[in-house]
Design a protein around this motif. Structure first.
Motif, short mmCIF file in Angstrom:
data_model
loop_
_atom_site.label_atom_id
_atom_site.label_comp_id
_atom_site.label_asym_id
_atom_site.label_seq_id
_atom_site.Cartn_x
_atom_site.Cartn_y
_atom_site.Cartn_z
N PRO A 141 21.06 -6.95 6.01
CA PRO A 141 20.70 -6.47 4.32
C PRO A 141 18.97 -7.38 4.20
CG PRO A 141 22.83 -7.52 4.67
CD PRO A 141 22.65 -8.13 5.70
N TYR A 142 19.23 -9.30 4.47
CA TYR A 142 18.41 -9.47 4.63
C TYR A 142 16.79 -9.30 5.41
CZ TYR A 142 22.03 -12.56 2.26
OH TYR A 142 22.16 -13.44 1.80
N VAL A 143 17.13 -8.52 6.08
CA VAL A 143 16.34 -8.14 6.96
C VAL A 143 15.89 -6.86 6.50
CG1 VAL A 143 15.51 -6.98 9.69
CG2 VAL A 143 16.36 -9.47 9.09
N ALA A 144 16.70 -5.29 6.36
CA ALA A 144 16.45 -4.56 5.84
C ALA A 144 15.94 -4.18 4.58
CB ALA A 144 17.90 -3.51 5.66
N VAL A 145 16.58 -5.35 3.27
CA VAL A 145 15.82 -5.10 2.53
C VAL A 145 14.23 -5.33 2.10
CG1 VAL A 145 15.34 -6.08 -0.26
CG2 VAL A 145 18.18 -4.90 0.98
N SER A 146 13.84 -6.71 2.82
CA SER A 146 13.35 -7.98 3.16
C SER A 146 11.74 -7.16 3.41
CB SER A 146 12.97 -9.04 4.33
OG SER A 146 13.50 -9.59 3.48
N ALA A 147 12.19 -5.82 4.85
CA ALA A 147 10.92 -4.90 4.86
C ALA A 147 10.28 -3.79 3.89
CB ALA A 147 11.99 -4.26 6.92
N GLN A 148 12.21 -2.94 3.07
CA GLN A 148 11.38 -2.56 2.43
C GLN A 148 10.84 -2.83 0.74
OE1 GLN A 148 15.37 -0.34 0.60
NE2 GLN A 148 14.52 0.69 -0.71
N VAL A 149 11.10 -4.07 0.94
CA VAL A 149 10.43 -5.09 -0.60
C VAL A 149 8.51 -4.69 0.28
CG1 VAL A 149 10.03 -6.82 -1.69
CG2 VAL A 149 12.28 -6.13 -1.51
N GLY A 150 8.72 -5.01 2.15
CA GLY A 150 7.13 -5.17 2.01
C GLY A 150 6.54 -4.09 1.98
N PHE A 151 7.37 -2.96 2.19
CA PHE A 151 6.86 -1.56 2.62
C PHE A 151 6.43 -0.67 1.28
CE2 PHE A 151 7.32 3.18 1.65
CZ PHE A 151 6.85 3.23 3.35
N LEU A 152 7.22 -1.18 0.04
CA LEU A 152 6.83 -1.04 -1.17
C LEU A 152 5.79 -2.04 -1.83
CD1 LEU A 152 10.68 -1.13 -2.95
CD2 LEU A 152 8.52 1.45 -1.85
N ALA A 153 5.71 -3.11 -1.34
CA ALA A 153 4.15 -3.67 -1.60
C ALA A 153 3.22 -3.95 -1.24
CB ALA A 153 4.88 -5.60 -1.38
N LEU A 154 2.69 -2.41 0.34
CA LEU A 154 1.88 -2.05 0.78
C LEU A 154 1.83 -0.67 -0.11
CD1 LEU A 154 2.70 -2.38 4.45
CD2 LEU A 154 0.71 -3.40 3.09
N VAL A 155 2.70 0.46 -0.31
CA VAL A 155 2.06 1.31 -1.40
C VAL A 155 2.26 1.04 -2.63
CG1 VAL A 155 3.72 2.78 -2.29
CG2 VAL A 155 4.31 2.51 -0.36
N GLY A 156 2.24 -0.36 -3.25
CA GLY A 156 1.66 -0.78 -4.38
C GLY A 156 0.23 -0.77 -4.51
N ILE A 157 0.16 -1.79 -3.32
CA ILE A 157 -1.13 -1.97 -3.12
C ILE A 157 -2.37 -0.43 -2.79
CG2 ILE A 157 -3.35 -3.13 -1.36
CD1 ILE A 157 -0.52 -4.82 -0.43
N VAL A 158 -2.03 0.18 -2.54
CA VAL A 158 -2.55 1.43 -2.24
C VAL A 158 -2.49 2.47 -3.74
CG1 VAL A 158 -2.42 3.60 -0.98
CG2 VAL A 158 -2.42 1.36 0.20
N VAL A 159 -1.77 2.16 -4.31
CA VAL A 159 -1.54 2.67 -5.56
C VAL A 159 -2.69 2.07 -6.56
CG1 VAL A 159 0.09 3.92 -7.02
CG2 VAL A 159 0.44 4.19 -4.97
N GLY A 160 -2.38 0.83 -6.81
CA GLY A 160 -3.08 0.24 -7.27
C GLY A 160 -4.32 0.67 -7.04
#
Length: 169
Positions: A141-160
């Protein structure tokens, strides 16, 4: 300096590419080649192209027209065009978008993990080894959630970054 607002498309190409990217999705990129090869090859390609240029293009044009005629976001457009009763369809669209983002962010996290593994070098690139790697990565769960949060952060940067400095770039 350009007289065009920074939150608008610089041209038609950027808009078309962003629309195609949103419409195609991961399923068509990943599952399409697999299904085409496993279920008849080119026989699957013709209906896919026909549906893409008829049904999908029609829906895209309807969505653009709805947004322009409604003069606002999805809830406002439905409310302006159909009255307050139809605003619930706008909220339904927001909920569907959230559900789709929930799925895509998990898959996007897996993509980041596989990209990382590809950069450092897969120990063995056989289907069995890659399946075991997927099981290992997705079972923590730590790896999977960290990867998901990392992906959402990248999306947030692009959308921002907005349209010009984010999506088009």
């Amino acid at each position: 300096m350009s007289s065009q607002p920074s939150n608008s498309w610089t041209g038609k190409l950027g808009f078309v590419l962003a629309s195609v990217g949103a419409a195609v999705g991961l399923g068509a990129i990943w599952k399409f080649p697999y299904m085409a090869g496993a279920e008849g090859g080119a026989a699957f390609l013709l209906p896919y192209v026909i549906l893409s240029f008829t049904l999908a293009l029609g829906l895209l044009l309807a969505e653009i027209t709805l947004g322009k005629a409604g003069k606002g976001g999805i809830v406002t457009a439905y409310r302006n065009l159909g009255g307050p009763f139809w605003a619930f369809l706008g909220y339904l669209g927001i909920i569907i978008g959230f559900v789709v983002l929930s799925f895509y962010s998990v898959v996007g996290g897996w993509c980041l993990l596989y990209f990382y593994e590809a950069v450092i070098g897969f120990p063995e690139a056989t289907p069995a080894a890659l399946g075991a790697l997927f099981g290992e990565l997705s079972s923590s769960p730590y790896v999977a959630v960290s990867a998901q949060v990392g992906f959402l952060a990248l999306v947030g940067i692009v959308v921002g970054g907005g349209i010009r400095k984010g999506i088009e770039l």
